[in-house]
Write an enzyme that holds these catalytic residues in place. Structure first.
Site, PDB file in Angstrom:
ATOM      1  N   ASP A  12       0.820  -1.209   0.000  1.00  0.00           N
ATOM      2  CA  ASP A  12       0.000   0.000   0.000  1.00  0.00           C
ATOM      3  C   ASP A  12       0.858   1.265   0.000  1.00  0.00           C
ATOM      4  O   ASP A  12       2.037   1.237   0.356  1.00  0.00           O
ATOM      5  CB  ASP A  12      -0.900   0.023   1.240  1.00  0.00           C
ATOM      6  CG  ASP A  12      -2.046  -0.964   1.161  1.00  0.00           C
ATOM      7  OD1 ASP A  12      -2.193  -1.627   0.117  1.00  0.00           O
ATOM      8  OD2 ASP A  12      -2.800  -1.075   2.150  1.00  0.00           O
ATOM      9  N   ASP A  13       0.241   2.369  -0.396  1.00  0.00           N
ATOM     10  CA  ASP A  13       0.768   3.729  -0.222  1.00  0.00           C
ATOM     11  C   ASP A  13       1.778   4.159  -1.277  1.00  0.00           C
ATOM     12  O   ASP A  13       2.478   5.161  -1.081  1.00  0.00           O
ATOM     13  CB  ASP A  13       1.389   3.928   1.167  1.00  0.00           C
ATOM     14  CG  ASP A  13       0.415   3.694   2.296  1.00  0.00           C
ATOM     15  OD1 ASP A  13      -0.801   3.763   2.042  1.00  0.00           O
ATOM     16  OD2 ASP A  13       0.859   3.437   3.431  1.00  0.00           O
ATOM     17  N   HIS A 126      -7.190   3.818   1.536  1.00  0.00           N
ATOM     18  CA  HIS A 126      -6.210   4.182   2.551  1.00  0.00           C
ATOM     19  C   HIS A 126      -6.906   4.192   3.908  1.00  0.00           C
ATOM     20  O   HIS A 126      -7.953   4.820   4.073  1.00  0.00           O
ATOM     21  CB  HIS A 126      -5.654   5.570   2.220  1.00  0.00           C
ATOM     22  CG  HIS A 126      -4.524   5.997   3.084  1.00  0.00           C
ATOM     23  ND1 HIS A 126      -3.400   5.226   3.286  1.00  0.00           N
ATOM     24  CD2 HIS A 126      -4.322   7.142   3.796  1.00  0.00           C
ATOM     25  CE1 HIS A 126      -2.564   5.870   4.079  1.00  0.00           C
ATOM     26  NE2 HIS A 126      -3.099   7.026   4.401  1.00  0.00           N
TER      27      HIS A 126
END
Length: 263
Positions: A12-13, A126
């Site tokens: 993620d991210d 998120h």
């Protein structure tokens, strides 16, 4: 002999900062990841995304509603800056999310497609915001026409961190999973990877536990970074340890010992 269980591993991210991007790209090159979830609200996203060209991973939209500022003018009129997660959870639970969320979801989808040249391969959120009431119907509506998978936060498996897992499932995860099934939107069979990002955590032991409980078709989400910390990153130390383990031979050995293959 039983067949190997398949596990997707999603970092993620991507797009948050250089250290996060370096960690993700290094693991993608090693084929330790099957997917990368991208933040498109940071101004650096178009530049960061160039490095994903040629990466042998699925790339998805990491819908952001809690950090930075909205892309859409319609939502910026209500939120010049995104709220903190706690405030967002309260507003969603009380049915008080502002107008403009549909515009924001579309703006983030469009920004992803403009830069990558294609729609995202999957959708998630998120801090799991994609499952919240008032948000999930927008995410499912975006995923449904192309049958894009949406991250399953309704079945979050341990071991450990039962309260945090229960909160994730209760804050829209179970409802999202139920409606996704009704609408024929694909989802992973379960989600593993939840912990508290404690700097003292033994990440290998955590992963070994998740590998034992993950059913076929589950998804492990992770947050690697490499070569320093991005400014203001509260989980920077945990990111470094995740990256080191996932890049190591120990991860490969642990997959084999658990009868799990990436896919």
């Amino acid at each position: 002999m039983s067949a190997a269980r398949r596990l997707a591993v999603c970092a993620d991210d991507f797009g948050q900062g250089p250290a996060v991007d370096r960690g993700i790209l290094a693991l993608a090159e090693q084929r330790r990841l099957t997917a990368v979830s991208c933040l498109v609200t940071p101004r650096r996203w178009p530049t960061a995304a160039r490095a994903l060209r040629g990466a042998q991973v699925a790339t998805g939209l990491h819908l952001n509603l809690t950090e930075g500022e909205p892309l859409s003018p319609a939502l910026r009129r209500h939120w010049p800056q995104f709220p903190r997660l706690g405030a967002l959870l309260a507003m969603a639970g009380l049915g008080r999310l502002p107008p403009g969320l549909a515009d924001e979801v579309q703006a983030q989808l469009s920004r992803f497609a403009e830069v990558r040249g294609a729609a995202p391969d999957f959708l998630d959120g998120h801090q799991h915001v994609h499952a919240l009431p008032g948000v999930r119907h927008l995410v499912l509506a975006a995923a449904r026409p192309w049958k894009r998978p949406v991250r399953n936060t309704g079945r979050v498996l341990g071991p450990g961190f039962g309260f945090k897992r229960a909160v994730i499932a209760a804050c829209g995860g179970r409802a999202l999973a139920r409606v996704a099934r009704q609408q024929g939107v694909p989802q992973p069979s379960a989600l593993v990877g939840v912990y508290d990002f404690d700097p003292a955590a033994d990440y290998r032991t955590l992963v070994q536990g998740w590998l034992q409980t993950a059913p076929d078709g589950a998804l492990l989400f992770c947050h690697p970074a490499l070569g320093g910390s991005d400014p203001g990153d509260p989980i920077a130390a945990a990111r470094q340890r995740e990256a080191a383990y996932l890049a190591s031979d120990l991860f490969v050995q642990d997959l084999a010992a658990a009868g799990v293959v990436l896919g």
